[in-house]
Scaffold this motif. Structure first.
Motif, PDB file in Angstrom:
ATOM      1  N   GLY A 116       2.279  -5.850 -33.626  1.00  0.00           N
ATOM      2  CA  GLY A 116       2.828  -6.017 -32.281  1.00  0.00           C
ATOM      3  C   GLY A 116       1.773  -5.785 -31.209  1.00  0.00           C
ATOM      4  N   PHE A 117       0.984  -4.723 -31.384  1.00  0.00           N
ATOM      5  CA  PHE A 117      -0.098  -4.447 -30.428  1.00  0.00           C
ATOM      6  C   PHE A 117      -1.166  -5.536 -30.493  1.00  0.00           C
ATOM      7  CE2 PHE A 117       1.707  -0.166 -30.828  1.00  0.00           C
ATOM      8  CZ  PHE A 117       1.808   0.182 -29.491  1.00  0.00           C
ATOM      9  N   ASN A 118      -1.486  -5.973 -31.706  1.00  0.00           N
ATOM     10  CA  ASN A 118      -2.482  -7.033 -31.858  1.00  0.00           C
ATOM     11  C   ASN A 118      -2.017  -8.306 -31.154  1.00  0.00           C
ATOM     12  OD1 ASN A 118      -4.961  -8.115 -33.221  1.00  0.00           O
ATOM     13  ND2 ASN A 118      -3.422  -9.500 -34.053  1.00  0.00           N
ATOM     14  N   ASN A 119      -0.771  -8.691 -31.385  1.00  0.00           N
ATOM     15  CA  ASN A 119      -0.237  -9.906 -30.758  1.00  0.00           C
ATOM     16  C   ASN A 119      -0.241  -9.795 -29.239  1.00  0.00           C
ATOM     17  OD1 ASN A 119       0.192 -10.949 -33.315  1.00  0.00           O
ATOM     18  ND2 ASN A 119       2.350 -10.398 -33.366  1.00  0.00           N
ATOM     19  N   LEU A 120       0.140  -8.635 -28.746  1.00  0.00           N
ATOM     20  CA  LEU A 120       0.115  -8.417 -27.303  1.00  0.00           C
ATOM     21  C   LEU A 120      -1.319  -8.506 -26.779  1.00  0.00           C
ATOM     22  CD1 LEU A 120       1.443  -7.715 -24.617  1.00  0.00           C
ATOM     23  CD2 LEU A 120       1.386  -5.286 -25.316  1.00  0.00           C
ATOM     24  N   GLY A 121      -2.263  -7.918 -27.496  1.00  0.00           N
ATOM     25  CA  GLY A 121      -3.661  -7.979 -27.083  1.00  0.00           C
ATOM     26  C   GLY A 121      -4.195  -9.401 -27.018  1.00  0.00           C
ATOM     27  N   VAL A 122      -3.804 -10.219 -27.983  1.00  0.00           N
ATOM     28  CA  VAL A 122      -4.243 -11.621 -27.988  1.00  0.00           C
ATOM     29  C   VAL A 122      -3.691 -12.351 -26.764  1.00  0.00           C
ATOM     30  CG1 VAL A 122      -4.001 -13.826 -29.215  1.00  0.00           C
ATOM     31  CG2 VAL A 122      -4.590 -11.745 -30.478  1.00  0.00           C
ATOM     32  N   VAL A 123      -2.408 -12.136 -26.467  1.00  0.00           N
ATOM     33  CA  VAL A 123      -1.794 -12.812 -25.317  1.00  0.00           C
ATOM     34  C   VAL A 123      -2.411 -12.321 -24.014  1.00  0.00           C
ATOM     35  CG1 VAL A 123       0.357 -13.096 -24.012  1.00  0.00           C
ATOM     36  CG2 VAL A 123       0.362 -13.351 -26.500  1.00  0.00           C
TER      37      VAL A 123
END
Length: 144
Positions: A116-123
């Motif tokens: 979840g944090f990784n996906n948020l970081g990418v966005v």
């Protein structure tokens, strides 16, 4: 231990006991546990619903995945995996603002979910919010 698949059996036994004028703290505790188990059973989509949602996303049917995820969130607002798929579908459709909101919700609902944090970081990176992205990606690394 009450297993979720056997709630109806447990309710039947409890009703029969109550009909026989059985009473007491043990029955009250069983009643409370049955109620908690029923709530837990209704807090998440079924395995079939989740499989259908993931299939839609994996097959590239992002509009349908988005629609299905939004429906499931109405019923099961605390299921972080559905929010994660909503974010992924939104990102895939180019709606970074909605993807960001969804992934933020994922991290709120499950602060131990590194993806979840990784996906948020990418966005956030895609949005040009690099300082925020770095902080979020650090959290992803700490969770991994």
């Amino acid at each position: 231990m009450i297993r979720l698949g056997h709630l109806d059996d447990a309710r039947t036994v409890l009703e029969q006991a109550r009909d026989s004028d059985a009473d007491g703290e043990a029955f009250d505790q069983l009643d409370d546990r049955l109620e908690q188990a029923a709530l837990a059973e209704n807090e998440a989509p079924s395995q079939d619903q989740m499989q259908e949602l993931m299939n839609l996303h994996n097959q590239g049917q992002l509009v349908n995945a988005l629609d299905q995820a939004e429906k499931l969130i109405q019923q099961y607002p605390k299921t972080f995996v559905v929010w994660n798929i909503l974010g992924a579908a939104s990102k895939g459709l180019g709606n970074l603002a909605e993807a960001s909101k969804a992934f933020k919700k994922v991290t709120e609902l499950n602060p131990n979910y590194a993806d979840g944090f990784n996906n948020l970081g990418v966005v956030l990176t895609d949005q040009g919010k690099l300082d925020e992205a770095v902080e979020v990606l650090k959290k992803a690394l700490n969770q991994a």
